[in-house]
Design an enzyme around this catalytic site. Structure first.
Site, PDB file in Angstrom:
ATOM      1  N   THR A  69      24.191  41.632  22.253  1.00  0.00           N
ATOM      2  CA  THR A  69      24.897  41.020  23.372  1.00  0.00           C
ATOM      3  C   THR A  69      25.406  42.102  24.308  1.00  0.00           C
ATOM      4  OG1 THR A  69      25.582  39.105  22.067  1.00  0.00           O
ATOM      5  CG2 THR A  69      26.908  39.626  24.003  1.00  0.00           C
ATOM      6  N   THR A  72      23.250  45.909  28.362  1.00  0.00           N
ATOM      7  CA  THR A  72      22.073  46.683  27.973  1.00  0.00           C
ATOM      8  C   THR A  72      21.155  45.863  27.079  1.00  0.00           C
ATOM      9  OG1 THR A  72      23.442  48.691  28.056  1.00  0.00           O
ATOM     10  CG2 THR A  72      21.277  48.885  27.027  1.00  0.00           C
ATOM     11  N   GLY A 127      23.431  47.185  22.266  1.00  0.00           N
ATOM     12  CA  GLY A 127      24.071  48.283  22.966  1.00  0.00           C
ATOM     13  C   GLY A 127      25.322  48.733  22.234  1.00  0.00           C
ATOM     14  N   ASP A 129      29.528  50.527  23.147  1.00  0.00           N
ATOM     15  CA  ASP A 129      30.502  50.971  24.150  1.00  0.00           C
ATOM     16  C   ASP A 129      30.799  52.460  24.025  1.00  0.00           C
ATOM     17  OD1 ASP A 129      30.981  48.319  25.277  1.00  0.00           O
ATOM     18  OD2 ASP A 129      31.874  47.868  23.338  1.00  0.00           O
ATOM     19  N   LYS A 139      31.959  48.954  19.352  1.00  0.00           N
ATOM     20  CA  LYS A 139      31.291  47.826  19.970  1.00  0.00           C
ATOM     21  C   LYS A 139      32.289  46.686  20.107  1.00  0.00           C
ATOM     22  CE  LYS A 139      27.356  46.472  18.433  1.00  0.00           C
ATOM     23  NZ  LYS A 139      26.973  46.148  19.824  1.00  0.00           N
ATOM     24  N   GLY A 142      32.268  43.170  24.838  1.00  0.00           N
ATOM     25  CA  GLY A 142      31.870  41.851  25.311  1.00  0.00           C
ATOM     26  C   GLY A 142      32.345  40.711  24.436  1.00  0.00           C
ATOM     27  N   GLU A 148      27.763  40.165  16.050  1.00  0.00           N
ATOM     28  CA  GLU A 148      26.912  41.358  16.104  1.00  0.00           C
ATOM     29  C   GLU A 148      26.873  42.050  14.750  1.00  0.00           C
ATOM     30  OE1 GLU A 148      27.443  42.624  20.822  1.00  0.00           O
ATOM     31  OE2 GLU A 148      28.810  43.433  19.319  1.00  0.00           O
ATOM     32  N   LYS A 166      27.788  56.551  27.588  1.00  0.00           N
ATOM     33  CA  LYS A 166      28.418  56.025  26.375  1.00  0.00           C
ATOM     34  C   LYS A 166      28.572  57.077  25.281  1.00  0.00           C
ATOM     35  CE  LYS A 166      28.501  52.096  28.408  1.00  0.00           C
ATOM     36  NZ  LYS A 166      27.848  50.892  27.928  1.00  0.00           N
TER      37      LYS A 166
END
Length: 280
Positions: A69, A72, A127, A129, A139, A142, A148, A166
């Site tokens: 999610t 990216t 992706g 963070d 992560k 979002g 995830e 990142k």
């Protein structure tokens, strides 16, 4: 040659994005592939490059694929849909990690399943963070950190896709660590987490407005896809021991899960202004 053609297609299709400024890489960054120093790429172009490469390199016909999610991971889902549509990939089933990823996958006619029927995945792509030199991650910016992690721990390979902004020498200061907690007595849980020895110095902030952004954009408490709240832990100094912090937070009653992903990463595909590299 196939990869070079793929990159050329990505650059051509992403030409409408506005360029962004370059960033300074941490010491562990190294470039090992296609050089692009003469072309200034936007962050969205970089994201598209790694998203497409992750599917091209790691997804084969017949696989069960975890779909991440975020901005990216969006491009990885897009690429998977393209390759299924043109017949390059066949017999793929995928497990999305959020409602919005599920909706994107459905719009691309990607066959979807759940962990209830497929507890073993061949690969998951997502992706991050923040990424440190040991490939530990932050992560959940979002808001999808629980789903995830549930999906990605079940994958034989977990491929992380990021642009070079990142990368960090130490988790924490560059991006707050999200912690998903139960709504019941949430203020108590917030204080308990902040008081953990490994979290010393953090500033806990209850996420407000949209759960998909850690920038407070509303007056109501943000609610995740799972009906929970998120506390973002802000740090001014690098986290001393991410593994210890992950353990202490997870063991706190009232915590559902957290955004520290330690020891899960198989490889990180990194897009920079001068090329793509892979760190394993």
């Amino acid at each position: 040659m196939k990869f070079l053609l793929n990159i050329a297609c990505v650059l051509a299709s992403a030409s409408a994005f506005t360029p962004t400024t370059s960033v300074v890489r941490p010491a562990f960054y190294s470039t090992t592939s296609l050089k692009m120093s003469e072309t200034k790429l936007s962050q969205d172009e970089l994201k598209k490059m790694v998203g497409y490469k992750s599917v091209d390199d790691y997804v084969k016909s017949g696989m069960v694929v975890g779909l991440g999610t975020g901005s990216t991971a969006y491009f990885a889902v897009e690429r998977l849909g393209e390759l299924l549509k043109d017949g390059t990939l066949k017999d793929i089933v995928a497990i999305p990690t959020s409602i919005r990823t599920k909706e994107q996958a459905e719009s691309l006619d990607i066959p979807l399943v759940t962990l209830d029927t497929h507890s073993k995945l061949d690969v998951a792509i997502d992706g991050a963070d923040e990424v440190d030199p040991d490939l530990n991650l932050v992560k959940g910016g979002g808001g999808a950190l629980l789903r995830e992690k549930m999906v990605e721990v079940c994958a034989d390979k977990f491929i992380v896709i990021v642009d070079e902004s990142k990368l960090t020498d130490g988790l924490g200061p560059g991006f707050p660590v999200p912690v998903e907690i139960t709504p019941f007595c949430h203020e108590h849980t917030l204080r308990t987490v902040a008081a953990l020895p490994s979290c010393e110095g953090c500033k806990p902030v209850l996420r407000m407005g949209s759960s998909s952004s850690n920038v407070n954009d509303g007056d109501e408490i943000a609610v995740t896809d799972n009906g929970n709240y998120i506390v973002d832990l802000h740090f001014e100094e690098p986290i001393k021991d991410a593994v210890k912090m992950a353990e202490e937070i997870k063991n706190t009653v009232g915590v559902v899960d957290h955004g520290l992903f330690c020891g899960l990463t198989t490889a990180v595909i990194i897009a920079g202004s001068d090329g793509i590299s892979v760190k394993e």
